[in-house]
Design an enzyme around this catalytic site. Structure first.
Site, PDB file in Angstrom:
ATOM      1  N   LYS A  13       0.819  -1.215   0.000  1.00 53.14           N
ATOM      2  CA  LYS A  13       0.000   0.000   0.000  1.00 53.14           C
ATOM      3  C   LYS A  13       0.856   1.270   0.000  1.00 53.14           C
ATOM      4  O   LYS A  13       0.506   2.225  -0.687  1.00 53.14           O
ATOM      5  CB  LYS A  13      -1.045   0.007   1.111  1.00 53.14           C
ATOM      6  CG  LYS A  13      -0.516  -0.061   2.501  1.00 53.14           C
ATOM      7  CD  LYS A  13      -1.654  -0.213   3.490  1.00 53.14           C
ATOM      8  CE  LYS A  13      -1.151  -0.672   4.829  1.00 53.14           C
ATOM      9  NZ  LYS A  13      -0.168   0.144   5.527  1.00 53.14           N
ATOM     10  N   ARG A  85      -7.459   1.938  10.984  1.00 53.95           N
ATOM     11  CA  ARG A  85      -6.936   0.591  11.207  1.00 53.95           C
ATOM     12  C   ARG A  85      -7.833  -0.219  12.119  1.00 53.95           C
ATOM     13  O   ARG A  85      -7.610  -1.405  12.298  1.00 53.95           O
ATOM     14  CB  ARG A  85      -5.564   0.715  11.876  1.00 53.95           C
ATOM     15  CG  ARG A  85      -4.404   0.234  11.010  1.00 53.95           C
ATOM     16  CD  ARG A  85      -3.169   0.443  11.838  1.00 53.95           C
ATOM     17  NE  ARG A  85      -2.009  -0.197  11.348  1.00 53.95           N
ATOM     18  CZ  ARG A  85      -1.094   0.362  10.562  1.00 53.95           C
ATOM     19  NH1 ARG A  85      -1.278   1.565  10.087  1.00 53.95           N
ATOM     20  NH2 ARG A  85      -0.002  -0.293  10.229  1.00 53.95           N
ATOM     21  N   ARG A 124      12.580  -5.907   3.262  1.00 53.18           N
ATOM     22  CA  ARG A 124      12.213  -4.527   2.899  1.00 53.18           C
ATOM     23  C   ARG A 124      13.275  -3.524   3.334  1.00 53.18           C
ATOM     24  O   ARG A 124      13.832  -3.613   4.424  1.00 53.18           O
ATOM     25  CB  ARG A 124      10.875  -4.201   3.563  1.00 53.18           C
ATOM     26  CG  ARG A 124      10.379  -2.818   3.267  1.00 53.18           C
ATOM     27  CD  ARG A 124       8.910  -2.707   3.468  1.00 53.18           C
ATOM     28  NE  ARG A 124       8.528  -2.583   4.864  1.00 53.18           N
ATOM     29  CZ  ARG A 124       7.285  -2.281   5.235  1.00 53.18           C
ATOM     30  NH1 ARG A 124       6.345  -2.135   4.322  1.00 53.18           N
ATOM     31  NH2 ARG A 124       6.986  -2.171   6.515  1.00 53.18           N
ATOM     32  N   ARG A 157      13.436  -1.163   8.814  1.00 60.29           N
ATOM     33  CA  ARG A 157      12.667  -0.672   9.950  1.00 60.29           C
ATOM     34  C   ARG A 157      12.846  -1.602  11.150  1.00 60.29           C
ATOM     35  O   ARG A 157      12.925  -2.812  10.983  1.00 60.29           O
ATOM     36  CB  ARG A 157      11.174  -0.588   9.577  1.00 60.29           C
ATOM     37  CG  ARG A 157      10.800   0.723   8.957  1.00 60.29           C
ATOM     38  CD  ARG A 157       9.426   0.722   8.367  1.00 60.29           C
ATOM     39  NE  ARG A 157       8.368   0.196   9.223  1.00 60.29           N
ATOM     40  CZ  ARG A 157       7.074   0.266   8.913  1.00 60.29           C
ATOM     41  NH1 ARG A 157       6.699   0.828   7.783  1.00 60.29           N
ATOM     42  NH2 ARG A 157       6.170  -0.242   9.713  1.00 60.29           N
ATOM     43  N   ARG A 168       1.738  -7.924  13.718  1.00 58.40           N
ATOM     44  CA  ARG A 168       0.993  -6.913  12.951  1.00 58.40           C
ATOM     45  C   ARG A 168      -0.047  -7.575  12.060  1.00 58.40           C
ATOM     46  O   ARG A 168      -1.158  -7.061  11.880  1.00 58.40           O
ATOM     47  CB  ARG A 168       1.956  -6.058  12.125  1.00 58.40           C
ATOM     48  CG  ARG A 168       2.582  -4.940  12.946  1.00 58.40           C
ATOM     49  CD  ARG A 168       3.994  -4.624  12.538  1.00 58.40           C
ATOM     50  NE  ARG A 168       4.094  -3.957  11.265  1.00 58.40           N
ATOM     51  CZ  ARG A 168       5.230  -3.856  10.575  1.00 58.40           C
ATOM     52  NH1 ARG A 168       6.340  -4.390  11.048  1.00 58.40           N
ATOM     53  NH2 ARG A 168       5.252  -3.239   9.446  1.00 58.40           N
TER      54      ARG A 168
HETATM   55  P1  AMP Z   1       2.820   1.462   9.124  1.00 58.22           P
HETATM   56  O1  AMP Z   1       3.951   2.316   8.648  1.00 58.22           O
HETATM   57  O2  AMP Z   1       1.501   1.844   8.502  1.00 58.22           O
HETATM   58  O3  AMP Z   1       3.127  -0.020   9.014  1.00 58.22           O
HETATM   59  O4  AMP Z   1       2.656   1.784  10.693  1.00 58.22           O
HETATM   60  C1  AMP Z   1       3.703   1.522  11.605  1.00 58.22           C
HETATM   61  C2  AMP Z   1       3.163   1.494  13.011  1.00 58.22           C
HETATM   62  O5  AMP Z   1       2.581   2.772  13.350  1.00 58.22           O
HETATM   63  C3  AMP Z   1       2.045   0.494  13.266  1.00 58.22           C
HETATM   64  O6  AMP Z   1       2.537  -0.832  13.500  1.00 58.22           O
HETATM   65  C4  AMP Z   1       1.394   1.113  14.519  1.00 58.22           C
HETATM   66  O7  AMP Z   1       2.185   0.878  15.658  1.00 58.22           O
HETATM   67  C5  AMP Z   1       1.459   2.605  14.213  1.00 58.22           C
HETATM   68  N1  AMP Z   1       0.258   3.080  13.487  1.00 58.22           N
HETATM   69  C6  AMP Z   1       0.194   3.587  12.219  1.00 58.22           C
HETATM   70  N2  AMP Z   1      -1.066   3.920  11.890  1.00 58.22           N
HETATM   71  C7  AMP Z   1      -1.834   3.619  12.974  1.00 58.22           C
HETATM   72  C8  AMP Z   1      -3.227   3.717  13.272  1.00 58.22           C
HETATM   73  N3  AMP Z   1      -4.109   4.155  12.348  1.00 58.22           N
HETATM   74  N4  AMP Z   1      -3.652   3.306  14.491  1.00 58.22           N
HETATM   75  C9  AMP Z   1      -2.796   2.862  15.425  1.00 58.22           C
HETATM   76  N5  AMP Z   1      -1.464   2.720  15.223  1.00 58.22           N
HETATM   77  C10 AMP Z   1      -0.977   3.101  14.004  1.00 58.22           C
END
Ligand code: AMP
Length: 217
Positions: A13, A85, A124, A157, A168
């Site tokens: 995404k 989410r 990644r 990361r 996750r």
């Molecule tokens: P991502 O880069 O989208 O994989 O997000 C990395 C991390 O940020 C996630 O594993 C969560 O810990 C936090 N995070 C990002 N977006 C949200 C959200 N909408 N609600 C809660 N935690 C979030």
């Protein structure tokens, strides 16, 4: 045009959101990127948020809503990546959009089998400067370890480990699947198979979005 993009981390995404924002001239808003920037600051809250992120847990809704509420009010043309989410986040976003009279137009959901997600995530590479994404095998940078876009050194990361990815994925299936259903019931869901060549997926998506009236800005 207001678009939300859904899918587990590693489903493509972020890559697709970046390609679409470039093509259509939209703003890419990644809640994960916003949080990663915030956690560079020195405060007890930032440290607590970083701990949650590092182990793959979700950040509390109140904090997420305070971030997203301002953005939704300021921006008219965006791709929101990583939010909502949870079902309660989707209801909250819906309420914000109703209040400001600017609904979400399209929700794009990417599906990829869990075992493929794990393979993708552990290889990644991300650019800490411009957030471009690469993969050791599937999308290698032109020069090893260096971002094609801005020349910064690529990193992995901290939360891109097998155990954290499994956590996750579990959260995604438990908490985010109802969000996908929410948009399906609203009639604005675009279901995309995230397997296959990323460039081909972008081309197909551009075509579908153009058919839905999205124009370059
Ligand atoms: P991502 O880069 O989208 O994989 O997000 C990395 C991390 O940020 C996630 O594993 C969560 O810990 C936090 N995070 C990002 N977006 C949200 C959200 N909408 N609600 C809660 N935690 C979030």
């Amino acid at each position: 045009m207001r678009i939300v993009i859904l899918g587990p981390s590693g489903a493509g995404k972020g890559t697709q959101a970046q390609a679409l924002t470039k093509h259509f001239g939209l703003k890419h808003i990644s809640t994960g990127d916003i949080l990663r920037e915030e956690t560079k600051k020195e405060s007890a809250i930032c440290r607590a948020v970083k701990r949650l992120m590092d182990r793959g847990d979700l950040v509390p809704d109140e904090l997420m809503l305070s971030i997203v509420e301002g953005i939704a009010a300021e921006e008219d043309h965006f791709i929101l990546d990583g939010f909502p989410r949870t079902f309660s986040q989707s209801l909250a976003l819906d309420a914000i959009c109703k209040r400001i009279g600017a609904p979400i137009d399209i929700a794009i959901s990417f599906s990829v089998p869990d075992n493929e997600i794990i393979q993708r995530i552990v290889g990644r590479l991300v650019c800490p400067k411009c957030t471009a994404m690469f993969h050791i095998h599937f999308l290698p940078p032109k020069a090893e370890g260096i971002c094609d876009n801005c020349g910064a050194e690529l990193i992995q990361r901290v939360d891109d480990t097998v155990d954290t990815v499994k956590r996750r994925l579990q959260l995604y299936h438990d908490l985010t699947a109802p969000v996908v259903d929410f948009y399906r019931r609203s009639g604005i869901l675009l279901d995309i198979n995230g397997q296959g060549d990323a460039h081909e997926i972008t081309k197909d998506l551009i075509k579908v979005l153009e058919e839905k009236g999205l124009e370059k800005r």
